[in-house]
Design a protein around this motif. Structure first.
Motif, PDB file in Angstrom:
ATOM      1  N   CYS A   1       0.793  -1.273  -0.042  1.00 52.79           N
ATOM      2  CA  CYS A   1      -0.087   0.242  -0.015  1.00 52.79           C
ATOM      3  C   CYS A   1       0.777   1.202   0.047  1.00 52.79           C
ATOM      4  O   CYS A   1       2.038   1.248   0.694  1.00 52.79           O
ATOM      5  N   ASN A   2       0.542   2.317  -0.660  1.00 49.25           N
ATOM      6  CA  ASN A   2       1.353   3.530  -0.766  1.00 49.25           C
ATOM      7  C   ASN A   2       0.757   4.229   0.307  1.00 49.25           C
ATOM      8  O   ASN A   2       0.927   5.796   0.279  1.00 49.25           O
ATOM      9  N   GLU A   3      -0.281   4.242   1.332  1.00 47.96           N
ATOM     10  CA  GLU A   3      -0.550   4.844   2.560  1.00 47.96           C
ATOM     11  C   GLU A   3      -0.077   3.965   3.710  1.00 47.96           C
ATOM     12  O   GLU A   3       0.190   2.958   3.690  1.00 47.96           O
ATOM     13  N   ARG A   4      -0.407   4.560   4.860  1.00 48.41           N
ATOM     14  CA  ARG A   4      -0.113   4.201   6.153  1.00 48.41           C
ATOM     15  C   ARG A   4      -1.053   4.238   7.306  1.00 48.41           C
ATOM     16  O   ARG A   4      -0.689   4.902   8.165  1.00 48.41           O
ATOM     17  N   CYS A   5      -2.229   4.050   6.729  1.00 51.46           N
ATOM     18  CA  CYS A   5      -3.346   4.347   7.784  1.00 51.46           C
ATOM     19  C   CYS A   5      -2.962   3.693   9.116  1.00 51.46           C
ATOM     20  O   CYS A   5      -2.676   2.359   9.439  1.00 51.46           O
ATOM     21  N   LEU A   6      -3.325   4.516  10.129  1.00 53.77           N
ATOM     22  CA  LEU A   6      -2.935   4.193  11.359  1.00 53.77           C
ATOM     23  C   LEU A   6      -3.669   2.772  11.681  1.00 53.77           C
ATOM     24  O   LEU A   6      -3.133   2.066  12.648  1.00 53.77           O
ATOM     25  N   TYR A   7      -4.765   2.632  11.425  1.00 54.52           N
ATOM     26  CA  TYR A   7      -5.508   1.404  11.960  1.00 54.52           C
ATOM     27  C   TYR A   7      -5.547   0.261  11.242  1.00 54.52           C
ATOM     28  O   TYR A   7      -6.074  -0.857  11.444  1.00 54.52           O
ATOM     29  N   CYS A   8      -4.744   0.345  10.297  1.00 53.77           N
ATOM     30  CA  CYS A   8      -4.636  -0.869   9.112  1.00 53.77           C
ATOM     31  C   CYS A   8      -3.297  -1.470   9.483  1.00 53.77           C
ATOM     32  O   CYS A   8      -3.046  -2.591   9.387  1.00 53.77           O
ATOM     33  N   LEU A   9      -2.116  -0.771   9.248  1.00 54.20           N
ATOM     34  CA  LEU A   9      -0.836  -0.966   9.218  1.00 54.20           C
ATOM     35  C   LEU A   9       0.126  -1.147  10.429  1.00 54.20           C
ATOM     36  O   LEU A   9       0.177   0.122  10.849  1.00 54.20           O
ATOM     37  N   PRO A  10       0.294  -1.923  11.176  1.00 51.48           N
ATOM     38  CA  PRO A  10       1.100  -1.757  12.290  1.00 51.48           C
ATOM     39  C   PRO A  10       2.478  -1.203  11.845  1.00 51.48           C
ATOM     40  O   PRO A  10       3.336  -1.610  10.969  1.00 51.48           O
ATOM     41  N   GLU A  11       2.721  -0.352  12.987  1.00 55.99           N
ATOM     42  CA  GLU A  11       4.100   0.334  12.865  1.00 55.99           C
ATOM     43  C   GLU A  11       5.546  -0.794  12.638  1.00 55.99           C
ATOM     44  O   GLU A  11       5.452  -1.644  13.531  1.00 55.99           O
ATOM     45  N   GLY A  12       6.269  -0.516  11.514  1.00 49.93           N
ATOM     46  CA  GLY A  12       7.402  -1.263  11.554  1.00 49.93           C
ATOM     47  C   GLY A  12       7.035  -2.612  10.980  1.00 49.93           C
ATOM     48  O   GLY A  12       7.827  -3.583  11.018  1.00 49.93           O
ATOM     49  N   TYR A  13       5.927  -2.853  10.281  1.00 52.17           N
ATOM     50  CA  TYR A  13       5.555  -3.994   9.726  1.00 52.17           C
ATOM     51  C   TYR A  13       6.383  -4.854   8.930  1.00 52.17           C
ATOM     52  O   TYR A  13       7.045  -3.741   7.853  1.00 52.17           O
ATOM     53  N   HIS A  14       6.806  -5.842   8.868  1.00 51.12           N
ATOM     54  CA  HIS A  14       7.623  -6.560   7.964  1.00 51.12           C
ATOM     55  C   HIS A  14       7.198  -7.719   7.036  1.00 51.12           C
ATOM     56  O   HIS A  14       8.052  -8.377   6.861  1.00 51.12           O
ATOM     57  N   GLY A  15       5.979  -7.982   7.421  1.00 47.09           N
ATOM     58  CA  GLY A  15       5.258  -9.149   6.850  1.00 47.09           C
ATOM     59  C   GLY A  15       4.959  -9.428   5.611  1.00 47.09           C
ATOM     60  O   GLY A  15       3.998 -10.147   5.229  1.00 47.09           O
ATOM     61  N   TRP A  16       5.522  -8.441   4.683  1.00 46.42           N
ATOM     62  CA  TRP A  16       5.120  -8.166   3.054  1.00 46.42           C
ATOM     63  C   TRP A  16       5.339  -9.690   2.708  1.00 46.42           C
ATOM     64  O   TRP A  16       6.293 -10.492   2.708  1.00 46.42           O
ATOM     65  N   THR A  17       4.505  -9.716   1.838  1.00 49.91           N
ATOM     66  CA  THR A  17       4.307 -11.175   0.812  1.00 49.91           C
ATOM     67  C   THR A  17       5.649 -10.951  -0.243  1.00 49.91           C
ATOM     68  O   THR A  17       5.698  -9.981  -0.717  1.00 49.91           O
ATOM     69  N   GLN A  18       6.225 -12.196  -0.258  1.00 48.70           N
ATOM     70  CA  GLN A  18       7.231 -12.205  -1.381  1.00 48.70           C
ATOM     71  C   GLN A  18       6.786 -12.449  -2.716  1.00 48.70           C
ATOM     72  O   GLN A  18       5.782 -12.796  -2.825  1.00 48.70           O
ATOM     73  N   ARG A  19       7.443 -11.492  -3.519  1.00 48.46           N
ATOM     74  CA  ARG A  19       6.859 -11.642  -5.207  1.00 48.46           C
ATOM     75  C   ARG A  19       6.452 -12.919  -5.498  1.00 48.46           C
ATOM     76  O   ARG A  19       5.326 -13.135  -6.147  1.00 48.46           O
TER      77      ARG A  19
ATOM     78  N   MET B   1     -12.233  -1.959  13.532  1.00 50.71           N
ATOM     79  CA  MET B   1     -12.130  -3.199  13.904  1.00 50.71           C
ATOM     80  C   MET B   1     -10.771  -3.621  14.398  1.00 50.71           C
ATOM     81  O   MET B   1      -9.849  -3.209  13.926  1.00 50.71           O
ATOM     82  N   PRO B   2     -10.768  -4.767  15.226  1.00 52.60           N
ATOM     83  CA  PRO B   2      -9.620  -5.129  15.665  1.00 52.60           C
ATOM     84  C   PRO B   2      -8.668  -5.941  14.820  1.00 52.60           C
ATOM     85  O   PRO B   2      -8.434  -7.220  14.926  1.00 52.60           O
ATOM     86  N   VAL B   3      -8.389  -5.476  13.545  1.00 53.40           N
ATOM     87  CA  VAL B   3      -7.671  -6.250  12.370  1.00 53.40           C
ATOM     88  C   VAL B   3      -6.264  -5.981  12.387  1.00 53.40           C
ATOM     89  O   VAL B   3      -5.564  -6.359  11.101  1.00 53.40           O
ATOM     90  N   SER B   4      -5.810  -5.604  13.423  1.00 58.29           N
ATOM     91  CA  SER B   4      -4.054  -4.918  13.096  1.00 58.29           C
ATOM     92  C   SER B   4      -3.631  -4.817  14.617  1.00 58.29           C
ATOM     93  O   SER B   4      -4.610  -4.796  15.523  1.00 58.29           O
ATOM     94  N   HIS B   5      -2.571  -4.972  14.491  1.00 60.66           N
ATOM     95  CA  HIS B   5      -1.764  -4.564  16.011  1.00 60.66           C
ATOM     96  C   HIS B   5      -1.405  -3.348  16.304  1.00 60.66           C
ATOM     97  O   HIS B   5      -0.770  -2.766  17.086  1.00 60.66           O
ATOM     98  N   ALA B   6      -2.214  -2.378  15.311  1.00 62.01           N
ATOM     99  CA  ALA B   6      -1.830  -0.846  15.365  1.00 62.01           C
ATOM    100  C   ALA B   6      -2.240  -0.234  16.579  1.00 62.01           C
ATOM    101  O   ALA B   6      -3.074  -0.547  17.477  1.00 62.01           O
TER     102      ALA B   6
ATOM    103  N   ARG C   1      -2.714 -12.020  10.935  1.00 62.62           N
ATOM    104  CA  ARG C   1      -2.053 -11.363  10.060  1.00 62.62           C
ATOM    105  C   ARG C   1      -2.926 -10.156  10.033  1.00 62.62           C
ATOM    106  O   ARG C   1      -4.272  -9.971   9.999  1.00 62.62           O
ATOM    107  N   PRO C   2      -2.241  -8.918   9.860  1.00 61.58           N
ATOM    108  CA  PRO C   2      -3.117  -7.620   9.864  1.00 61.58           C
ATOM    109  C   PRO C   2      -4.008  -7.129   8.340  1.00 61.58           C
ATOM    110  O   PRO C   2      -3.792  -8.104   7.512  1.00 61.58           O
ATOM    111  N   MET C   3      -4.718  -6.476   8.728  1.00 64.31           N
ATOM    112  CA  MET C   3      -6.111  -6.051   7.686  1.00 64.31           C
ATOM    113  C   MET C   3      -5.328  -6.103   6.161  1.00 64.31           C
ATOM    114  O   MET C   3      -5.620  -6.491   5.014  1.00 64.31           O
ATOM    115  N   VAL C   4      -4.125  -5.266   6.295  1.00 64.55           N
ATOM    116  CA  VAL C   4      -3.226  -5.130   5.055  1.00 64.55           C
ATOM    117  C   VAL C   4      -2.975  -6.665   4.362  1.00 64.55           C
ATOM    118  O   VAL C   4      -3.098  -6.411   3.069  1.00 64.55           O
ATOM    119  N   ALA C   5      -2.727  -7.433   5.189  1.00 59.74           N
ATOM    120  CA  ALA C   5      -2.477  -8.873   4.440  1.00 59.74           C
ATOM    121  C   ALA C   5      -3.422  -9.786   4.182  1.00 59.74           C
ATOM    122  O   ALA C   5      -3.673 -10.379   3.174  1.00 59.74           O
TER     123      ALA C   5
END
Ligand code: SAM
Length: 341
Positions: A36-54, A204-209, A334-338
């Motif tokens: 994602c090109n935004e960083r919504c406080l409620y969606c993406l946990p700070e310092g998130y590293h769990g990105w899917t690999q290509r 909703m509690p869909v992230s550790h944010a 897994r957070p909402m973004v995932a």
């Protein structure tokens, strides 16, 4: 039935797209990226590293194969989401491939709007019928604080969406006490002016944010009361207003059409749930608010037959829990973004 056939073989037990509770499930939300090109406080946990690999993302061909299987099972409505779906370069090809599949009746898109100025028209031409755009604030500083993004770019995207001829453009705002409370009335006026339906969504509690606290939770009932203090709210029973669980009201004076998504406070929220989710890495997830997922990517990559894929998808539908687990001591995995919004 052959692999190249337009229709998947139906599941042996018949009405595959109904779950154990009699809900007809005909809506597949497909996350096509967790980026994602935004960083919504409620969606993406700070310092998130769990990105899917290509290599782990489903390819366009794999997604189209699953859409064919789903359409054969009776799925009719499809929504592309993410992450931010517009960051995926092959999105227009994916949409036109989906639009050509028999049984695919509606293709929608959920987006933050940042890339719509350039992409609204090609996506409309490719076959997207409706667009939901996240808009949590109209004050640029508040918008930036919540999303990390640039409001002017999003407003340009919203204008482009309005001009591109989609059947419906809706706005979504997540309710955050103390963060965008003062934005709610300006959002209503904006929605009324441009005749966009606007939905207010409970957190909703869909992230550790860190923003996901009880203190920041603003129930839809409270917002309805705030609006009622200004305007008469006329209930809108028309089910054609959306595929989702929003309860809609028309505001008598401004004419705004406002939907309330009381994911947490509405005890009947899950009774009409009609959807399952496909994650960008190919897991089918029957419920946003329960952890169960089934791995369709593994099946796809060992060349499972359409019948087997249909069985797996049908199994996920059949396993849909009666309701989400958000009201208990739900801990997101897994957070909402995932998972996909
Ligand atoms: N990037 C796209 C967008 O902005 O719409 C699609 C993905 S986003 C995850 C989909 C929706 O989920 C957005 O409307 C977003 O506001 C909502 N959302 C994300 N995290 C949420 C949370 N913790 N509670 C409620 N809604 C949330």
């Amino acid at each position: 039935m052959s692999e190249n056939s337009c229709h998947a073989t139906p599941l042996p037990w018949g009405r595959a797209a109904a779950d154990r509770f009699g809900r007809v499930v005909d809506y597949l939300r497909i996350s096509i990226t967790d980026r994602c090109n935004e960083r919504c406080l409620y969606c993406l946990p700070e310092g998130y590293h769990g990105w899917t690999q290509r290599p782990d993302y489903l390819t366009t061909e794999e997604i189209l194969r699953l859409v064919r299987v789903a359409a054969g099972l009776g799925f009719r409505k499809f929504r592309l989401t993410g992450g931010e779906p517009l960051v995926r370069a092959d999105l227009p090809e994916l949409v036109s491939g989906m639009a050509a599949i028999p049984g695919v009746e509606a293709i929608g898109l959920s987006t933050n709007g940042t890339r719509l100025a350039a992409l609204a028209r090609p996506l409309r031409e490719a076959g997207v019928r409706s667009v939901n755009i996240s808009l949590d604030a109209l004050d640029p500083a508040v918008y930036r604080r919540i999303t990390g993004g640039d409001l002017a770019t999003v407003l340009a995207g919203i204008r482009a969406a309005a001009d591109a001829g989609f059947e419906r453009v809706k706005l979504n705002a997540v309710l955050l006490r103390g963060l965008n409370e003062a934005e709610l009335w300006p959002l209503v006026l904006f929605a009324a002016e441009h005749q966009f339906p606007l939905r207010f969504i409970e957190l909703m509690p869909v992230s550790h944010a860190h923003v996901l606290t009880q203190a920041n939770f603003l129930p839809v009932t409270e917002v309805m009361e705030q609006l009622r203090a200004r305007e008469h709210l006329i209930p809108q029973p028309d089910p054609r207003l959306g595929n989702g669980p929003a309860k809609y009201y028309r505001l008598a004076r401004t004419g705004a059409l406002v939907g309330f998504i009381g994911a947490i406070t509405n005890r009947h929220f899950c009774e009409t749930c009609n959807r399952v989710r496909l994650t960008a890495d190919g897991k089918i997830r029957p419920c946003l608010g329960n952890h169960g997922e089934w791995d369709l990517r593994a099946a796809l990559r060992r060349q499972a037959s359409e019948t087997e894929l249909a069985m797996l998808l049908g199994h996920a539908v059949a396993q849909k829990p009666q309701e989400h687990a958000f009201r208990g001591d739900y801990t997101p995995c897994r957070p909402m973004v995932a998972v996909g919004g």
